[in-house]
Scaffold this motif. Sequence first.
Motif, PDB file in Angstrom:
ATOM      1  N   LYS A   3     -57.498  38.261   5.010  1.00 37.27           N
ATOM      2  CA  LYS A   3     -57.299  38.634   3.830  1.00 37.27           C
ATOM      3  C   LYS A   3     -55.705  38.599   3.536  1.00 37.27           C
ATOM      4  N   GLN A   4     -54.811  38.612   4.415  1.00 34.27           N
ATOM      5  CA  GLN A   4     -53.462  38.537   4.186  1.00 34.27           C
ATOM      6  C   GLN A   4     -52.931  37.626   3.456  1.00 34.27           C
ATOM      7  N   LEU A   5     -53.698  36.419   3.951  1.00 36.64           N
ATOM      8  CA  LEU A   5     -53.188  35.192   2.975  1.00 36.64           C
ATOM      9  C   LEU A   5     -53.145  35.163   1.427  1.00 36.64           C
ATOM     10  N   TYR A   6     -54.425  35.666   1.118  1.00 37.06           N
ATOM     11  CA  TYR A   6     -54.405  35.633  -0.400  1.00 37.06           C
ATOM     12  C   TYR A   6     -53.435  36.915  -1.026  1.00 37.06           C
ATOM     13  N   ILE A   7     -53.294  37.821  -0.242  1.00 38.87           N
ATOM     14  CA  ILE A   7     -52.224  38.994  -0.715  1.00 38.87           C
ATOM     15  C   ILE A   7     -50.978  38.450  -0.843  1.00 38.87           C
ATOM     16  N   GLN A   8     -50.520  37.510   0.035  1.00 33.92           N
ATOM     17  CA  GLN A   8     -49.429  36.808   0.036  1.00 33.92           C
ATOM     18  C   GLN A   8     -49.242  35.987  -1.152  1.00 33.92           C
ATOM     19  N   ILE A   9     -50.099  35.075  -1.256  1.00 32.91           N
ATOM     20  CA  ILE A   9     -50.128  34.063  -2.325  1.00 32.91           C
ATOM     21  C   ILE A   9     -50.052  34.872  -3.723  1.00 32.91           C
ATOM     22  N   ALA A  10     -50.809  35.957  -3.785  1.00 28.41           N
ATOM     23  CA  ALA A  10     -50.995  36.804  -5.270  1.00 28.41           C
ATOM     24  C   ALA A  10     -49.646  37.084  -5.622  1.00 28.41           C
ATOM     25  N   TYR A  11     -48.991  37.792  -4.428  1.00 23.61           N
ATOM     26  CA  TYR A  11     -47.326  38.322  -4.486  1.00 23.61           C
ATOM     27  C   TYR A  11     -46.557  37.149  -4.917  1.00 23.61           C
ATOM     28  N   ILE A  12     -46.752  35.913  -4.359  1.00 25.00           N
ATOM     29  CA  ILE A  12     -45.582  34.873  -4.543  1.00 25.00           C
ATOM     30  C   ILE A  12     -45.760  34.389  -6.089  1.00 25.00           C
ATOM     31  N   VAL A  13     -47.267  34.322  -6.388  1.00 26.43           N
ATOM     32  CA  VAL A  13     -47.566  33.797  -8.009  1.00 26.43           C
ATOM     33  C   VAL A  13     -46.863  34.767  -8.984  1.00 26.43           C
ATOM     34  N   ALA A  14     -46.978  36.147  -8.580  1.00 27.17           N
ATOM     35  CA  ALA A  14     -46.723  37.242  -9.481  1.00 27.17           C
ATOM     36  C   ALA A  14     -44.847  37.115  -9.710  1.00 27.17           C
ATOM     37  N   CYS A  15     -44.294  36.823  -8.442  1.00 30.69           N
ATOM     38  CA  CYS A  15     -43.054  37.177  -8.332  1.00 30.69           C
ATOM     39  C   CYS A  15     -42.442  35.767  -9.287  1.00 30.69           C
ATOM     40  N   CYS A  16     -43.019  34.431  -8.956  1.00 28.01           N
ATOM     41  CA  CYS A  16     -42.255  33.346  -9.562  1.00 28.01           C
ATOM     42  C   CYS A  16     -42.619  33.483 -10.992  1.00 28.01           C
ATOM     43  N   ALA A  17     -43.531  33.945 -11.608  1.00 31.59           N
ATOM     44  CA  ALA A  17     -44.074  34.039 -12.986  1.00 31.59           C
ATOM     45  C   ALA A  17     -43.186  35.320 -13.645  1.00 31.59           C
ATOM     46  N   TYR A  18     -43.053  36.112 -12.929  1.00 34.51           N
ATOM     47  CA  TYR A  18     -41.986  37.127 -13.622  1.00 34.51           C
ATOM     48  C   TYR A  18     -40.705  36.739 -13.739  1.00 34.51           C
ATOM     49  N   VAL A  19     -40.321  36.376 -12.787  1.00 32.22           N
ATOM     50  CA  VAL A  19     -38.733  35.928 -12.573  1.00 32.22           C
ATOM     51  C   VAL A  19     -38.516  34.989 -13.537  1.00 32.22           C
ATOM     52  N   PHE A  20     -39.208  33.799 -13.536  1.00 29.24           N
ATOM     53  CA  PHE A  20     -39.043  32.725 -14.587  1.00 29.24           C
ATOM     54  C   PHE A  20     -38.979  33.152 -15.793  1.00 29.24           C
ATOM     55  N   VAL A  21     -40.047  33.774 -16.305  1.00 26.81           N
ATOM     56  CA  VAL A  21     -40.149  34.309 -17.713  1.00 26.81           C
ATOM     57  C   VAL A  21     -38.965  35.139 -18.071  1.00 26.81           C
ATOM     58  N   VAL A  22     -38.782  36.089 -17.398  1.00 26.35           N
ATOM     59  CA  VAL A  22     -37.744  37.171 -17.980  1.00 26.35           C
ATOM     60  C   VAL A  22     -36.443  36.724 -17.716  1.00 26.35           C
ATOM     61  N   THR A  23     -36.281  35.662 -16.783  1.00 21.10           N
ATOM     62  CA  THR A  23     -34.773  35.202 -16.410  1.00 21.10           C
ATOM     63  C   THR A  23     -34.621  34.137 -17.795  1.00 21.10           C
ATOM     64  N   ALA A  24     -35.535  33.516 -18.114  1.00 21.96           N
ATOM     65  CA  ALA A  24     -35.421  32.426 -19.186  1.00 21.96           C
ATOM     66  C   ALA A  24     -35.343  33.263 -20.535  1.00 21.96           C
ATOM     67  N   GLY A  25     -35.938  34.326 -20.495  1.00 16.73           N
ATOM     68  CA  GLY A  25     -36.017  35.082 -21.843  1.00 16.73           C
ATOM     69  C   GLY A  25     -34.643  35.769 -22.052  1.00 16.73           C
ATOM     70  N   ILE A  26     -33.853  36.220 -21.044  1.00 22.78           N
ATOM     71  CA  ILE A  26     -32.537  36.922 -21.161  1.00 22.78           C
ATOM     72  C   ILE A  26     -31.520  35.837 -21.369  1.00 22.78           C
ATOM     73  N   ALA A  27     -31.781  34.747 -20.785  1.00 19.52           N
ATOM     74  CA  ALA A  27     -30.855  33.739 -20.984  1.00 19.52           C
ATOM     75  C   ALA A  27     -30.751  32.930 -22.386  1.00 19.52           C
ATOM     76  N   LYS A  28     -31.911  32.932 -22.723  1.00 22.10           N
ATOM     77  CA  LYS A  28     -32.328  32.123 -24.179  1.00 22.10           C
ATOM     78  C   LYS A  28     -31.655  33.367 -25.224  1.00 22.10           C
ATOM     79  N   ILE A  29     -31.907  34.584 -25.105  1.00 23.14           N
ATOM     80  CA  ILE A  29     -31.512  35.493 -26.080  1.00 23.14           C
ATOM     81  C   ILE A  29     -29.989  35.581 -26.021  1.00 23.14           C
ATOM     82  N   PHE A  30     -29.382  35.361 -24.751  1.00 21.23           N
ATOM     83  CA  PHE A  30     -27.893  35.330 -24.794  1.00 21.23           C
ATOM     84  C   PHE A  30     -27.338  34.010 -25.635  1.00 21.23           C
ATOM     85  N   CYS A  31     -27.867  32.783 -25.445  1.00 17.67           N
ATOM     86  CA  CYS A  31     -27.349  31.785 -25.962  1.00 17.67           C
ATOM     87  C   CYS A  31     -27.700  31.767 -27.614  1.00 17.67           C
ATOM     88  N   LEU A  32     -28.427  32.774 -28.094  1.00 15.47           N
ATOM     89  CA  LEU A  32     -28.527  32.719 -29.575  1.00 15.47           C
ATOM     90  C   LEU A  32     -27.700  33.792 -30.086  1.00 15.47           C
TER      91      LEU A  32
END
Length: 486
Positions: free
Chosen positions: A368-397
């Motif tokens: 089960k460790q494999l899907y635990i790792q994959i779930a963590y990867i997906v969560a990190c990628c999604a959160y980091v991309f969305v929040v980073t892009a959001g902060i940067a977009k607000i700055f540019c406005l």
Amino acid sequence: MSALKRAVDQTAFDKGDVGYIILSGALVLFMVPGLMFLYAGLSRRKNALSLIWACFFANAVVTVTWYVWGYSLAFSPTATNGFIGNLEFGGHHNVMAEPSPGSPLVPALLYSFFQMEFCAVTVAILMGAIAERGRLMPTMLFVFFWVTLVYAPVACWVWNINGWAFKYGVLDFAGGGPVEIGSGVGGLAYSWVIGRRNERELINFRPHNVTLVTLGTFMLWFGWIGFNAGSAFGANLRAVYAALNTCIAASTGGIVWCLLDYRIQKKYTMIGLCSGTIAGLVAATPSSGFIPLWASVVLGIVASSACNYGTKIKHLIRIDDALDLFAEHALAGIIGLIFNGFFATTEVISLDDVNTTIPGGFLDQNYKQLYIQIAYIVACCAYVFVVTAGIAKIFCLIPGLNLRATDHAELIGIDDDQIGEFVQDFVEVRRAYDEWAPPTNGVEKGGLHHQISAAGDRHGVPDTSVHTPHLSPHAERPAPDSTEKV
């Protein structure tokens, strides 16, 4: 003073381990100038100093942010939401000689120092996203918010004893999520928001100084040993194992990338050797304290190959990831995390004599460790991309905080536009002085009434009676055969 000494009990910690982690933290800090040289060498000469400046200044911003609340938001043990800490340790209040919330082997104050350098390196990697078209000071303000809203939460997930990923059983030794996905995916999001460089800047783009790239790579390798081996939080056999795993993955990665480039270019490029080495180092970050030595050979081959081909992704998605943060850091970090699901073993994990009950991956029949790792990867990628892009977009406005430099600044170089200094300058002396210097009313010398000054000299007073077009010292200028550079 004696009462204070009695109040701070340090007897629970081995002085050798404490000294070792202090040294490891210093090695991690040494990775920041390694990134400075790497990025400077990879960029054009007219933008090289801006990347050095950005990494240096960002380190200062991270240090202050971490002191004020970054450490508390990431590691305060009384926050139980699993997502982000509270302000219990704000301003490092009550952070002293108690066992740290992340490891009982080191005092809280030392743990904070070590983790602060992790954050500094992550942000320094992220600074590659501003290459050749980013404004510097707005980016430094962006760093403050990024550490607060992106790095601290993701670090809390996996390294805080109450983090959801920690409780879920994610295996991330030295930062595949907070450091590598944080900087790689964050860099991709930042590059997406500020946009591509002008097309003329994308034509015939080559690193201006391969020597700096090589120097920066080896400085990173040197510091990375402290980065990974120090994450064992003691001078123990697991730390030695992590150091050796790091070197094996880095060496294998460098060889593989170099051979892959030779297949196409028929050249053994230095840039390819450095790129593969870094891919191996990144992949070893989450895995070096979990997997056996032979698995690091496989890891170096797989990570280097994937990252080599991954450099083409930016062309497919039309995001100008100038220094390949996503390909080098995010992809290699993801691969290292996935390898933990397959090859992590309790035999390696328990070498620190502390984590003796943590299960491994497939090698320990913990499937089960494999899907635990994959779930963590997906969560990190999604959160980091969305929040980073959001902060940067607000700055540019926000007026005055736009993260993108002007077209003119991009043309003449960020160094000239925002710093006024250059990573290197040349003094050009021509025999045909009439073709170089404007006439002045200076003292006659050798039959010529000329003021001879260095290219890019900002301290001389030009003769305003003669109009000469302004040229950056880094702009392309044909030099006659009579030119001598000294």
